[in-house]
Scaffold this active site. Structure first.
Site, PDB file in Angstrom:
ATOM      1  N   ASP A 189      58.274  -9.952   5.472  1.00 20.50           N
ATOM      2  CA  ASP A 189      59.015  -9.051   4.590  1.00 20.50           C
ATOM      3  C   ASP A 189      60.476  -9.504   4.535  1.00 20.50           C
ATOM      4  O   ASP A 189      61.076  -9.848   5.554  1.00 20.50           O
ATOM      5  CB  ASP A 189      58.916  -7.623   5.136  1.00 20.50           C
ATOM      6  N   ILE A 190      61.029  -9.498   3.308  1.00 13.98           N
ATOM      7  CA  ILE A 190      62.395  -9.989   3.113  1.00 13.98           C
ATOM      8  C   ILE A 190      63.445  -9.037   3.709  1.00 13.98           C
ATOM      9  O   ILE A 190      64.544  -9.461   4.064  1.00 13.98           O
ATOM     10  CB  ILE A 190      62.650 -10.264   1.611  1.00 13.98           C
ATOM     11  N   ASN A 227      51.599   2.003   1.391  1.00 18.84           N
ATOM     12  CA  ASN A 227      52.166   3.087   0.578  1.00 18.84           C
ATOM     13  C   ASN A 227      51.600   3.083  -0.840  1.00 18.84           C
ATOM     14  O   ASN A 227      51.505   2.025  -1.464  1.00 18.84           O
ATOM     15  CB  ASN A 227      53.691   2.922   0.499  1.00 18.84           C
ATOM     16  N   GLN A 264      56.276   3.777  -2.009  1.00 22.11           N
ATOM     17  CA  GLN A 264      55.939   2.477  -2.616  1.00 22.11           C
ATOM     18  C   GLN A 264      57.066   2.052  -3.548  1.00 22.11           C
ATOM     19  O   GLN A 264      57.511   2.835  -4.394  1.00 22.11           O
ATOM     20  CB  GLN A 264      54.613   2.572  -3.406  1.00 22.11           C
ATOM     21  N   HIS A 297      50.004  -3.708  -1.171  1.00 19.30           N
ATOM     22  CA  HIS A 297      50.230  -4.558  -0.001  1.00 19.30           C
ATOM     23  C   HIS A 297      50.104  -3.704   1.254  1.00 19.30           C
ATOM     24  O   HIS A 297      50.299  -2.493   1.212  1.00 19.30           O
ATOM     25  CB  HIS A 297      51.610  -5.213  -0.062  1.00 19.30           C
ATOM     26  N   HIS A 342      51.513  -3.291   5.132  1.00 19.72           N
ATOM     27  CA  HIS A 342      52.565  -3.669   6.078  1.00 19.72           C
ATOM     28  C   HIS A 342      51.980  -3.777   7.485  1.00 19.72           C
ATOM     29  O   HIS A 342      51.217  -2.903   7.910  1.00 19.72           O
ATOM     30  CB  HIS A 342      53.643  -2.577   6.156  1.00 19.72           C
TER      31      HIS A 342
END
Ligand code: 5GP
Ligand code: ZN
Length: 142
Positions: free
Chosen positions: A32-33, A88, A95, A101, A103
């Protein structure tokens, strides 16, 4: 299926670079960025689905297998003491990117991550009504 202008479709397809930790025919898992903690990974299906309602059952099953692989690897290498798996659906649920996606969030002492809610106190009757409602809706899906 790929959706135009979907950033996660482009990342999943390798058209936008990412820190990929795992890839197979159906999924790409990337760092994750803006991670909640060190190692926070998100798993993207390569076929676009906005959310869990649109996700084919096969991908729903497969994505959890990938989450398990990543969780095992994290436990081995990241020195985390626990892991949250989070997914989410809808703005109200947090979301922000509308390509489904999952996590995988490693947890460390004092990581300042909080998932909390106030626990309700439903009556037996309320629990019964709610469980019946959901049960009937599930039957209608099958
Ligand atoms: P959501 O809030 O939709 O469940 O999660 C979206 C997640 O995607 C966020 O944690 C966010 O930091 C991450 N994210 C958003 N854009 C990018 C991106 O371009 N690259 C990567 N690696 N992560 C992203
Ligand atoms: Zn997409």
């Amino acid at each position: 299926m790929v959706k135009d202008d979907c950033i996660f479709c482009k990342i999943a397809a390798g058209q936008i670079p990412s820190k990929t930790v795992y890839e197979d025919e159906k999924f790409r898992a990337i760092l994750d960025i803006s991670p909640a903690s060190k190692g926070h990974t998100i798993i993207l299906p390569k076929h676009h689905a906005d959310n869990i309602y649109e996700l084919p059952e096969e991908d729903a099953a497969g994505i959890f297998v990938v989450a398990k692989k990543i969780a095992g690897a994290m436990k081995e290498t990241m020195g985390c003491e626990g892991i949250n798996i989070l997914q989410n659906n809808g703005e109200i649920a947090g979301q922000t990117v509308f390509h489904l996606h999952v996590h995988v969030i490693p947890r460390y002492q004092e990581d300042n991550i909080a998932f909390s809610w106030q626990h309700g106190e439903p009556t037996e009757e309320e629990l019964e009504t709610t469980s019946e409602k959901i049960k009937q809706a599930i039957k209608a899906f099958d």
